[in-house]
Scaffold this motif. Structure first.
Motif, PDB file in Angstrom:
ATOM      1  N   ASP A 190      -8.311  -0.627  -2.215  1.00 32.34           N
ATOM      2  CA  ASP A 190      -7.491  -0.911  -3.395  1.00 32.34           C
ATOM      3  C   ASP A 190      -5.997  -0.899  -3.060  1.00 32.34           C
ATOM      4  OD1 ASP A 190      -9.729  -1.211  -4.959  1.00 32.34           O
ATOM      5  OD2 ASP A 190      -9.710   0.861  -5.689  1.00 32.34           O
ATOM      6  N   LEU A 240      -5.154  -4.166  -1.365  1.00 34.79           N
ATOM      7  CA  LEU A 240      -5.084  -5.273  -2.313  1.00 34.79           C
ATOM      8  C   LEU A 240      -3.797  -5.241  -3.129  1.00 34.79           C
ATOM      9  CD1 LEU A 240      -8.804  -5.391  -3.540  1.00 34.79           C
ATOM     10  CD2 LEU A 240      -7.668  -6.891  -1.895  1.00 34.79           C
ATOM     11  N   ASN A 241      -3.325  -4.050  -3.442  1.00 36.38           N
ATOM     12  CA  ASN A 241      -2.063  -3.926  -4.178  1.00 36.38           C
ATOM     13  C   ASN A 241      -0.894  -4.466  -3.364  1.00 36.38           C
ATOM     14  OD1 ASN A 241      -3.277  -2.760  -6.417  1.00 36.38           O
ATOM     15  ND2 ASN A 241      -2.935  -0.646  -5.710  1.00 36.38           N
ATOM     16  N   MET A 262      -1.134  -6.701  -0.937  1.00 36.95           N
ATOM     17  CA  MET A 262      -1.343  -8.139  -0.828  1.00 36.95           C
ATOM     18  C   MET A 262      -0.829  -8.872  -2.070  1.00 36.95           C
ATOM     19  SD  MET A 262      -2.889  -8.800   2.133  1.00 36.95           S
ATOM     20  CE  MET A 262      -3.653 -10.397   1.882  1.00 36.95           C
ATOM     21  N   GLU A 263      -0.995  -8.275  -3.236  1.00 35.71           N
ATOM     22  CA  GLU A 263      -0.526  -8.896  -4.477  1.00 35.71           C
ATOM     23  C   GLU A 263       0.998  -8.978  -4.518  1.00 35.71           C
ATOM     24  OE1 GLU A 263      -2.117  -6.830  -7.810  1.00 35.71           O
ATOM     25  OE2 GLU A 263      -4.206  -7.416  -7.394  1.00 35.71           O
ATOM     26  N   LYS A 273     -17.203  -6.495  -1.528  1.00 35.41           N
ATOM     27  CA  LYS A 273     -15.972  -6.603  -2.313  1.00 35.41           C
ATOM     28  C   LYS A 273     -15.211  -7.899  -2.047  1.00 35.41           C
ATOM     29  CE  LYS A 273     -15.316  -1.605  -2.665  1.00 35.41           C
ATOM     30  NZ  LYS A 273     -14.429  -0.436  -2.409  1.00 35.41           N
ATOM     31  N   PHE A 274     -15.503  -8.532  -0.894  1.00 32.95           N
ATOM     32  CA  PHE A 274     -14.765  -9.733  -0.519  1.00 32.95           C
ATOM     33  C   PHE A 274     -15.653 -10.972  -0.366  1.00 32.95           C
ATOM     34  CE2 PHE A 274     -12.119  -6.231   1.034  1.00 32.95           C
ATOM     35  CZ  PHE A 274     -10.845  -6.626   0.647  1.00 32.95           C
ATOM     36  N   GLU A 286     -14.935 -14.543  -1.613  1.00 32.83           N
ATOM     37  CA  GLU A 286     -13.821 -15.289  -1.035  1.00 32.83           C
ATOM     38  C   GLU A 286     -14.279 -15.960   0.255  1.00 32.83           C
ATOM     39  OE1 GLU A 286     -10.058 -13.185  -0.969  1.00 32.83           O
ATOM     40  OE2 GLU A 286     -10.932 -11.580  -2.188  1.00 32.83           O
TER      41      GLU A 286
END
Length: 378
Positions: free
Chosen positions: A145, A148-149, A151-152, A190-191, A194
């Motif tokens: 998580d 991902l934060n 990456m955003e 989780k991926f 994609e």
């Protein structure tokens, strides 16, 4: 080759065979990421990589350090290059300059990459490495998580792949492999929606765990001939006898006279030693092949040379001795040398490969290449 006393022979036909064996094992839909770190495990990253790019249609390469990736670019590798190991912040500009793909192992480095790519207004493709039990490089599964934060925050970072590294895949019975599998599949779930590259398998994973293949694998030692019976060793090491002499009974051989003759003994001197990657552990234990016969090492391995017992053997100055390789029906491979030396084939191969005095001689389809670049149009 008359002026060379000792050399490595790199058989590019064996390399091509090994690619085919790996391809048959993984199928056509799984990509091969050829691991050419540490100078292609001592086989010469320049020739090996250029050969794989042209003759084996390899589309991805992997190295450990960014300098290795830069080197590949400079010699003409145009395909994708992954840098597997963690690097320092100072390396970041070179990923963009040389179009290298970082494999990220920590959030701080990911953040620094994001800031740099944003400041330059450029995108950078990245892979994430997750530590599923290797206990070395890699993000912990609990950090997904946080990743991902980050990456955003930086849309210039383009996630291209997810990876991990197996700890003991050579041992099919080790339950730790199943432990790692479980963790990686949790990350994969989780991926999986994609369109990413998932690479989990090293050589052991390729040959022992088909369920670990996903859509890409990272063969390392298997490229060079170890990890399965169908593979062919790519490297041989040879030298020419420089001296033959007769010794009387009760005569010591080498430093510390660790071998004493028990009868009149004929010995031959082989001009290769521990400075050339031939480990001292092989003293009085190893063997070589001479004219199709095994000969024992007697005495200690020195820095520049060692001695073999050629009593009752056909031997003369200039005869070629096979230290690593095959001659007729006799074979000495890196696994044999590793067992005697209490190490692994990787260390044997890279030891010979890093020896500056050993010249590399390349051959293809049974012929010695005078200049591999020109002869094969690499």
């Amino acid at each position: 080759m008359r002026d060379i006393l000792a050399w490595r022979e790199i058989d590019l036909s064996a390399l091509l065979n090994n690619i085919k064996v790996i391809r048959e094992k993984i199928g056509k839909k799984v990509d091969i990421i050829a691991v050419v770190k540490a100078d292609a495990y001592g086989h010469g990253a320049k020739i090996v990589s250029l050969f794989l790019q042209k003759y084996a249609n390899v589309n991805s390469f992997a190295v450990a350090h960014i300098d290795e990736g830069i080197f590949l670019r400079k010699i003409g590798i145009t395909k994708k290059i992954l840098v597997l190991s963690p690097q320092l912040k100072s390396s970041i500009p070179y990923y963009l300059e040389y179009q290298l793909t970082p494999v990220i192992s920590d959030i701080e480095f990911l953040e620094d990459l994001g800031k740099f790519s944003h400041s330059k207004g450029k995108e950078l493709k990245i892979h994430l490495m997750f530590d599923t039990g290797m206990g070395r490089e890699g993000l912990l599964p609990s950090e997904v998580d946080k990743v991902l934060n980050v990456m955003e925050k930086y849309p210039g970072l383009i996630l291209e792949g997810i990876s991990s590294h197996l700890s003991n895949s050579e041992n099919k019975k080790d339950p730790y492999n199943i432990f790692q599998k479980k963790l990686f599949y949790e990350i994969y779930d989780k991926f999986k929606d994609e369109e990413l590259v998932f690479h989990f398998s090293n050589t052991g994973g390729i040959f022992n765990f088909p369920e670990f293949h996903f859509n890409a694998v990272r063969p390392g030692i298997s490229l060079y001939g170890y990890g399965d019976k169908a593979l062919k060793p790519v490297m041989e090491v040879k030298a020419k006898i420089t001296l033959i002499k007769d010794l009387p009974e009760g005569w010591g051989i080498g430093y510390g006279h660790t071998f004493m003759t028990e009868k009149n003994t004929k010995i031959a001197l082989v001009p290769l030693g521990y400075a050339d990657g031939y480990r001292r552990d092989l003293s009085n234990k190893g063997r070589v092949i001479l004219n199709g016969e095994y000969c024992k090492i007697v005495g200690r391995i020195s820095m520049d040379q060692f001695t073999i017992d050629v009593t009752d053997k056909e031997a003369k100055k200039g005869d070629v001795v096979t230290i690593l390789g095959m001659e007729k029906d006799k074979i000495i491979d890196a696994q044999e040398l590793a067992i005697i030396s209490n190490t692994i084939p990787y260390e044997i191969l890279t030891g010979f490969g890093s020896a500056k005095r050993l010249r590399s001689v390349y051959k293809f389809e049974g012929k010695i290449l005078n200049d591999p670049i020109l002869d094969l149009s690499l």
